[in-house]
Design a protein around this motif. Sequence first.
Motif, PDB file in Angstrom:
ATOM      1  N   ALA A   1      -8.321  -4.959   8.072  1.00 10.30           N
ATOM      2  CA  ALA A   1      -7.525  -5.962   7.511  1.00 10.30           C
ATOM      3  C   ALA A   1      -9.041  -6.966   8.120  1.00 10.30           C
ATOM      4  N   PRO A   2      -8.883  -8.181   7.227  1.00  8.46           N
ATOM      5  CA  PRO A   2     -10.140  -9.599   8.201  1.00  8.46           C
ATOM      6  C   PRO A   2      -9.857  -9.836   9.678  1.00  8.46           C
ATOM      7  N   ASP A   3      -8.539  -9.551  10.242  1.00  5.72           N
ATOM      8  CA  ASP A   3      -7.950 -10.371  10.748  1.00  5.72           C
ATOM      9  C   ASP A   3      -7.412  -9.259  11.953  1.00  5.72           C
TER      10      ASP A   3
ATOM     11  N   PHE B   1       1.279  -1.272  -0.292  1.00  4.85           N
ATOM     12  CA  PHE B   1      -0.002   0.207  -0.087  1.00  4.85           C
ATOM     13  C   PHE B   1       0.993   1.393   0.411  1.00  4.85           C
ATOM     14  N   LYS B   2       0.589   2.064  -1.074  1.00 10.41           N
ATOM     15  CA  LYS B   2       1.736   2.699  -1.168  1.00 10.41           C
ATOM     16  C   LYS B   2       1.031   3.975  -0.435  1.00 10.41           C
ATOM     17  N   PHE B   3       1.925   5.293  -0.347  1.00  8.40           N
ATOM     18  CA  PHE B   3       1.151   6.362  -0.110  1.00  8.40           C
ATOM     19  C   PHE B   3       0.330   7.393  -0.652  1.00  8.40           C
ATOM     20  N   GLY B   4      -0.499   7.676  -1.020  1.00 13.89           N
ATOM     21  CA  GLY B   4      -0.795   8.632  -2.320  1.00 13.89           C
ATOM     22  C   GLY B   4      -1.378   8.100  -3.462  1.00 13.89           C
ATOM     23  N   ASN B   5      -1.416   7.456  -3.606  1.00 15.93           N
ATOM     24  CA  ASN B   5      -2.243   5.635  -4.904  1.00 15.93           C
ATOM     25  C   ASN B   5      -3.603   5.836  -4.597  1.00 15.93           C
ATOM     26  N   HIS B   6      -4.230   5.348  -6.146  1.00 16.07           N
ATOM     27  CA  HIS B   6      -5.896   5.402  -5.298  1.00 16.07           C
ATOM     28  C   HIS B   6      -5.845   4.133  -5.246  1.00 16.07           C
ATOM     29  N   ILE B   7      -6.613   4.465  -4.290  1.00 17.33           N
ATOM     30  CA  ILE B   7      -7.496   2.611  -4.079  1.00 17.33           C
ATOM     31  C   ILE B   7      -7.695   1.751  -5.035  1.00 17.33           C
ATOM     32  N   GLN B   8      -8.134   1.654  -5.974  1.00 17.49           N
ATOM     33  CA  GLN B   8      -8.636   0.785  -7.423  1.00 17.49           C
ATOM     34  C   GLN B   8      -7.224   0.193  -7.560  1.00 17.49           C
TER      35      GLN B   8
ATOM     36  N   SER C   1      -8.132  -5.866  -5.216  1.00 20.83           N
ATOM     37  CA  SER C   1      -8.345  -7.750  -5.458  1.00 20.83           C
ATOM     38  C   SER C   1      -7.944  -7.456  -3.997  1.00 20.83           C
ATOM     39  N   LEU C   2      -6.805  -6.821  -3.611  1.00 23.67           N
ATOM     40  CA  LEU C   2      -5.957  -6.927  -1.761  1.00 23.67           C
ATOM     41  C   LEU C   2      -7.010  -6.482  -0.906  1.00 23.67           C
ATOM     42  N   LEU C   3      -8.331  -5.658  -1.413  1.00 28.69           N
ATOM     43  CA  LEU C   3      -8.720  -5.604  -0.262  1.00 28.69           C
ATOM     44  C   LEU C   3     -10.443  -6.040  -0.109  1.00 28.69           C
ATOM     45  N   LYS C   4     -10.555  -7.514  -0.938  1.00 24.62           N
ATOM     46  CA  LYS C   4     -12.015  -7.535  -1.158  1.00 24.62           C
ATOM     47  C   LYS C   4     -12.719  -8.303  -0.083  1.00 24.62           C
ATOM     48  N   ASP C   5     -11.733  -8.799   0.949  1.00 20.74           N
ATOM     49  CA  ASP C   5     -12.376  -9.069   2.354  1.00 20.74           C
ATOM     50  C   ASP C   5     -12.621  -8.772   3.670  1.00 20.74           C
TER      51      ASP C   5
END
Length: 135
Positions: A45-47, A14-21, A25-29
């Motif tokens: 995060a799920p956990d 996760f890079k600061f300033g990057n668009h969340i889109q 795939s990483l954020l699906k859960d």
Amino acid sequence: MRLELFPLKSVGHFKFGNHIQHYTSLLKDFKCSEPDEFGYVHYEAPDESFFITVKDNRIDSIFCYKELWFKDVNLIGISIEEFQKITESSFVGEIDELHVEDDSIPQLVYQFEELGLQVWEKNKVIVTIVADSGR
């Protein structure tokens, strides 16, 4: 997913300033909140080990509770003195003392501006680190 710190740049993927889109795939859960009163959206995060704050669809900061790796050391769970040796850094300003839980044990909050980190210590060990781009 190992959360590796690259100060002022990123935590893990996760890079600061990057668009969340870029991270769909990483954020699906992950649990996603509605925007708060300041316009921040939280991806947890799920956990529940960390969450990402997003403002205007861009990664703003990352709150780490269980792990944050730097130079092959997990910074969560070590002392502030060890942290300063490993990161070769010093905190700036006053140490804030906050009572955020019902156990009457204060948490001490340190600012490490050159690393873009806010470090929370309880009972002489680091319990939370908030990372951002330092802007």
